[in-house]
Design a protein around this motif. Sequence first.
Motif, mmCIF file in Angstrom:
data_model
loop_
_atom_site.group_PDB
_atom_site.id
_atom_site.type_symbol
_atom_site.label_atom_id
_atom_site.label_comp_id
_atom_site.label_asym_id
_atom_site.label_seq_id
_atom_site.Cartn_x
_atom_site.Cartn_y
_atom_site.Cartn_z
ATOM 1 N N ASN A 41 49.420 87.310 37.222
ATOM 2 C CA ASN A 41 49.555 87.148 36.279
ATOM 3 C C ASN A 41 48.982 87.642 34.489
ATOM 4 O O ASN A 41 47.985 86.401 35.337
ATOM 5 C CB ASN A 41 50.371 85.392 36.544
ATOM 6 N N TRP A 42 49.300 88.064 34.109
ATOM 7 C CA TRP A 42 48.042 88.164 32.968
ATOM 8 C C TRP A 42 48.580 87.873 31.871
ATOM 9 O O TRP A 42 49.748 87.843 31.600
ATOM 10 C CB TRP A 42 47.741 89.359 32.391
ATOM 11 N N ASN A 43 48.145 86.319 30.971
ATOM 12 C CA ASN A 43 49.148 85.697 29.580
ATOM 13 C C ASN A 43 49.428 86.547 28.980
ATOM 14 O O ASN A 43 48.865 85.925 27.952
ATOM 15 C CB ASN A 43 48.338 84.383 29.899
ATOM 16 N N ALA A 44 48.438 87.535 28.685
ATOM 17 C CA ALA A 44 48.106 88.646 27.569
ATOM 18 C C ALA A 44 47.038 87.991 26.357
ATOM 19 O O ALA A 44 47.995 87.821 25.754
ATOM 20 C CB ALA A 44 49.514 88.856 27.462
ATOM 21 N N CYS A 45 46.395 87.428 27.222
ATOM 22 C CA CYS A 45 45.026 86.365 26.024
ATOM 23 C C CYS A 45 43.942 87.453 26.298
ATOM 24 O O CYS A 45 43.040 88.221 27.278
ATOM 25 C CB CYS A 45 44.880 85.730 26.330
#
Length: 75
Positions: A41-45
Amino acid sequence: TRISFEVKDPSYVRIYVFDITGQAIGMLEDGYFSSGKYELNWNACDQKGNRLPASTYLVSVQVNGEFFTKKIVIK
């Protein structure tokens, strides 16, 4: 944002994120993985924790020297 990948044989894995121009955003994983299917899961940060703007990004998964690239759209 979910990133799925599979490791067929125990391998060293690196996962990088680039913007659409090829600029490196950061490294998400850098380590040894056993055989199996994985979901990250990547938090787009970025690496500093700053939220990235809506755009298209490229996720490059390197397993044993082979690269697989997936396109991800952040809205």
